[in-house]
Motif scaffolding. Structure first.
Motif, PDB file in Angstrom:
ATOM      1  N   GLY A  65      65.243  37.101  42.340  1.00  0.00           N
ATOM      2  CA  GLY A  65      66.290  37.052  41.329  1.00  0.00           C
ATOM      3  C   GLY A  65      67.129  38.311  41.295  1.00  0.00           C
ATOM      4  N   SER A  66      66.651  39.374  41.957  1.00  0.00           N
ATOM      5  CA  SER A  66      67.415  40.622  41.995  1.00  0.00           C
ATOM      6  C   SER A  66      68.585  40.550  42.968  1.00  0.00           C
ATOM      7  N   THR A  67      68.581  39.541  43.848  1.00  0.00           N
ATOM      8  CA  THR A  67      69.582  39.472  44.908  1.00  0.00           C
ATOM      9  C   THR A  67      70.368  38.168  44.838  1.00  0.00           C
ATOM     10  N   LEU A  68      71.678  38.285  44.750  1.00  0.00           N
ATOM     11  CA  LEU A  68      72.576  37.139  44.832  1.00  0.00           C
ATOM     12  C   LEU A  68      73.194  37.104  46.222  1.00  0.00           C
ATOM     13  N   SER A  69      73.704  35.946  46.606  1.00  0.00           N
ATOM     14  CA  SER A  69      74.322  35.836  47.927  1.00  0.00           C
ATOM     15  C   SER A  69      75.550  34.944  47.853  1.00  0.00           C
ATOM     16  N   LYS A  70      76.512  35.233  48.714  1.00  0.00           N
ATOM     17  CA  LYS A  70      77.711  34.405  48.795  1.00  0.00           C
ATOM     18  C   LYS A  70      78.254  34.470  50.212  1.00  0.00           C
ATOM     19  N   ILE A  71      79.080  33.483  50.545  1.00  0.00           N
ATOM     20  CA  ILE A  71      79.683  33.421  51.871  1.00  0.00           C
ATOM     21  C   ILE A  71      81.167  33.132  51.710  1.00  0.00           C
ATOM     22  N   ASP A  72      81.991  33.723  52.563  1.00  0.00           N
ATOM     23  CA  ASP A  72      83.437  33.583  52.382  1.00  0.00           C
ATOM     24  C   ASP A  72      83.995  32.292  52.976  1.00  0.00           C
ATOM     25  N   ARG A  73      83.247  31.655  53.885  1.00  0.00           N
ATOM     26  CA  ARG A  73      83.666  30.351  54.421  1.00  0.00           C
ATOM     27  C   ARG A  73      82.434  29.623  54.925  1.00  0.00           C
ATOM     28  N   ARG A  74      82.425  28.308  54.747  1.00  0.00           N
ATOM     29  CA  ARG A  74      81.242  27.531  55.110  1.00  0.00           C
ATOM     30  C   ARG A  74      81.406  26.784  56.432  1.00  0.00           C
TER      31      ARG A  74
END
Length: 220
Positions: A65-74
């Motif tokens: 839960g301390s780490t979030l993640s995201k991606i700029d294109r799928r």
């Protein structure tokens, strides 16, 4: 039986090899140290589609839960590059923190990659031990606390706050084998139960300040 195991191992190996050849990462692990004033840090991982067909990154899964993640294109067409960002939130954590981000392609049950993020949170005042306890069957004598400062940020003990009516606290500086401060602590009475907290303040250049707490228990 052994033949079946060997076939399964070869099959799994071919899957992993195929995934590795489809995607190329600039790195799969990031190590970042937070500065004392920082509440979060970001790690960036770049991935390129090396296959001859479009690939869709379906989801990202963080282990903590301390780490979030995201991606700029799928959707990645052949030759395209995407960026995965891991965002570590400091909260009240200290020391070395490990988390991972699993990257899944559409239609695949196994992750195409597991990205590691190691966040090092400096401990400006390292105290050992952090709890002192006297009880009826323990020796009625002083105990010691060792204090180590991260001198990149703080370089002196500025103050020690405690209940002088109930505690004796003496400070000693030592230089060998490494510079450190020793606190000699003892209750003034061993026959009266009480709880107390010693608060230690340290200071350094550019107004840097930090504090830590030592918990005291006397149980006759």
């Amino acid at each position: 039986m052994l033949r079946s195991i060997a076939i399964i191992a070869l099959f799994l190996g071919s899957i992993l090899s195929s995934l590795a050849s489809e995607l190329t990462w600039d790195r799969t692990e990031a190590r970042i140290e937070l500065l004392p004033h920082e509440t979060e840090v970001r790690a960036v991982y770049k991935v390129t589609n090396n296959s001859d067909a479009p690939l869709r990154i379906n989801k990202l899964e963080s282990s903590s839960g301390s780490t979030l993640s995201k991606i700029d294109r799928r959707i990645l067409y052949p030759g395209d590059t995407a960026t995965v960002t891991g965002i570590f939130n400091k909260g009240k954590r200290q020391g070395e923190n490990h988390s991972t981000i699993k990257v899944f392609l559409e239609g695949r049950n196994n992750p195409a990659a597991v990205l590691g993020l190691v966040a090092q949170i400096p401990v400006l005042i390292e105290a050992s031990p952090r709890i002192l306890y006297w009880k009826s069957d323990s020796l009625q004598q002083e105990q010691q606390i060792e204090l180590l400062l991260d001198t990149r940020y703080v370089n002196q003990i500025a103050d020690i706050n405690y209940d002088s009516v109930r505690l004796n606290v003496k400070k000693e500086s030592r230089s060998e084998p490494i510079p450190r401060t020793i606190l000699h602590v003892s209750p003034k009475r061993y026959d009266v139960p009480f709880r107390d907290t010693i608060v230690i303040y340290a200071s350094g250049p550019k107004g840097m300040r930090s504090q830590t707490r030592i918990h005291i228990f006397v149980q006759p």
